[in-house]
Design an enzyme around this catalytic site. Structure first.
Site, PDB file in Angstrom:
ATOM      1  N   SER A 147       0.833  -1.215   0.000  1.00  0.00           N
ATOM      2  CA  SER A 147       0.000   0.000   0.000  1.00  0.00           C
ATOM      3  C   SER A 147       0.861   1.255   0.000  1.00  0.00           C
ATOM      4  CB  SER A 147      -0.911   0.011   1.235  1.00  0.00           C
ATOM      5  OG  SER A 147      -0.134   0.247   2.399  1.00  0.00           O
ATOM      6  N   ASP A 188      -1.461  -1.074  -3.573  1.00  0.00           N
ATOM      7  CA  ASP A 188      -2.755  -0.977  -2.896  1.00  0.00           C
ATOM      8  C   ASP A 188      -3.013   0.452  -2.416  1.00  0.00           C
ATOM      9  OD1 ASP A 188      -5.080  -2.117  -1.762  1.00  0.00           O
ATOM     10  OD2 ASP A 188      -4.095  -2.323   0.186  1.00  0.00           O
ATOM     11  N   HIS A 202     -12.368  -0.816   7.152  1.00  0.00           N
ATOM     12  CA  HIS A 202     -10.940  -1.102   7.312  1.00  0.00           C
ATOM     13  C   HIS A 202     -10.505  -1.179   8.770  1.00  0.00           C
ATOM     14  CE1 HIS A 202     -10.594   0.292   3.060  1.00  0.00           C
ATOM     15  NE2 HIS A 202      -9.605  -0.575   3.041  1.00  0.00           N
ATOM     16  N   HIS A 215     -12.622  -4.846   0.449  1.00  0.00           N
ATOM     17  CA  HIS A 215     -11.626  -4.231   1.335  1.00  0.00           C
ATOM     18  C   HIS A 215     -12.098  -4.370   2.771  1.00  0.00           C
ATOM     19  CE1 HIS A 215      -8.804  -2.008  -1.373  1.00  0.00           C
ATOM     20  NE2 HIS A 215      -9.697  -2.472  -2.237  1.00  0.00           N
ATOM     21  N   THR A 254      -5.155  -6.190   8.543  1.00  0.00           N
ATOM     22  CA  THR A 254      -5.141  -6.026  10.003  1.00  0.00           C
ATOM     23  C   THR A 254      -5.181  -7.358  10.750  1.00  0.00           C
ATOM     24  OG1 THR A 254      -6.276  -3.922   9.721  1.00  0.00           O
ATOM     25  CG2 THR A 254      -6.352  -4.908  11.923  1.00  0.00           C
TER      26      THR A 254
HETATM   27  O1  G3H Z   1      -6.566  -2.824   1.068  1.00  0.00           O
HETATM   28  C1  G3H Z   1      -6.390  -3.497   2.093  1.00  0.00           C
HETATM   29  C2  G3H Z   1      -7.495  -4.075   2.820  1.00  0.00           C
HETATM   30  O2  G3H Z   1      -8.670  -3.403   2.575  1.00  0.00           O
HETATM   31  C3  G3H Z   1      -7.185  -4.483   4.209  1.00  0.00           C
HETATM   32  O3  G3H Z   1      -8.129  -4.084   5.170  1.00  0.00           O
HETATM   33  O4  G3H Z   1      -6.781  -4.195   7.245  1.00  0.00           O
HETATM   34  O5  G3H Z   1      -9.232  -4.153   7.342  1.00  0.00           O
HETATM   35  O6  G3H Z   1      -8.064  -6.166   6.472  1.00  0.00           O
HETATM   36  P1  G3H Z   1      -8.044  -4.699   6.644  1.00  0.00           P
HETATM   37 ZN    ZN Z   2      -8.446  -1.453   1.586  1.00  0.00          ZN
END
Ligand code: G3H
Ligand code: ZN
Length: 278
Positions: A49, A83, A177, A205, A230
């Site tokens: 990302s 990302d 997220h 996401h 996460t």
């Molecule tokens: O683009 C990455 C994801 O949307 C990760 O989201 O950390 O809530 O799993 P998350």
């Molecule tokens: Zn995301």
């Protein structure tokens, strides 16, 4: 071997399977991801990302090259994906480096500007044979506040894809997220309606907050690329914390990194199998 992210997603979507896409926060996560994908015999997407690049001092190239190299030498198909890039310049640099896909995230922009910029980024990427993901309907939580209220309208999503030419579309269907608990409830009826209206694979996401059963339902309803970050950070950090608490004299990062990586590897293998319907 490296593989086009959108092509992997189209193949998974045709079988109503999920394609696991996991964020590389630390480089060794990617090593754990390769081991997990090879053990599961499944394709996988490495995601880097804009935030992770910022954490690494804004240096795209060292990490990006390592991911491309790890992916190329893997015995399963690997996509290397940029990302949540809000910077057009960063998108161009990742395309030029050979990433197999990029996400241009204009979800915070006014609608017309999001469409126009996404279309221009897609033109640049497609000229180099690189796939593009965009987001319509801002999935909440990027500011740290859990917010699952946004929803993507199916007809608007279809028009967005036609206007921009993107290969993958991230939609808002109830996730948020950065959730450290797995109790989000997705709107599977909406996923089905978007799936019926949109010709490209759909991206979820904020998948960390979705429990296993809800994820299986979402994949059956038509969700394909499953982005997880996460949840893996939670598992990694719990292991590191356990090791450090058990032995406050530890100073070698390998002593706590190894069990942390092992936890990530085991969970990614489990999730890849779950997404494949095993
Ligand atoms: O683009 C990455 C994801 O949307 C990760 O989201 O950390 O809530 O799993 P998350
Ligand atoms: Zn995301």
């Amino acid at each position: 071997m490296l593989a086009d992210t959108a092509e992997l997603a189209r193949k998974a979507a045709a079988k109503r399977e999920g394609l696991g896409a996991f964020n590389v926060v630390l480089l060794e996560f990617a090593e754990a991801f390769v081991d997990a994908a090879e053990a599961a015999g499944r394709p996988i997407i490495f995601q880097l990302s804009q935030n992770a690049i910022a954490y690494h001092g804004g240096r795209l190239e060292p990490l990006g090259k390592a991911l491309l190299d790890l992916g190329a030498s893997a015995h399963v198909p690997v996509g290397v994906h940029l990302d949540h890039a809000e910077s057009v310049d960063l998108c161009h640099r990742a395309v030029d480096m050979g990433f197999t896909s990029i996400m241009y995230d204009g979800s915070k922009l006014p609608d017309a500007e999001n469409r126009a910029t996404t279309a221009a980024v897609a033109d640049y990427a497609h000229a180099a044979g690189v796939s593009v993901e965009a987001e319509l309907g801002e999935v909440g939580g990027k500011n740290g506040v859990h917010n699952p209220t946004a929803r993507t309208d199916p007809q608007d999503a279809a028009k967005f894809v036609a206007d921009t030419g993107v290969d993958l579309l991230a939609v808002a269907v109830g996730s948020s997220h950065a959730m450290a608990t797995r109790d989000a409830v997705l709107d599977t009826g909406l996923i089905s309606r978007i799936k019926a209206a949109v010709p490209v694979p759909l991206v979820l996401h904020g998948s960390s907050g979705v429990p296993d059963a809800g994820m299986v339902d979402a994949i059956h309803a038509g969700m394909t690329k499953i982005n997880v970050s996460t949840h893996l950070n939670v598992l990694y950090t719990a292991e590191v914390r356990r090791v450090l608490a058990a032995d406050p004299a530890v100073v070698d990062p390998r002593k706590y990194g190894k069990p942390g990586n092992a936890a990530v590897r085991a969970e990614v293998e489990r999730l890849l199998r779950l997404y494949a319907g095993e």
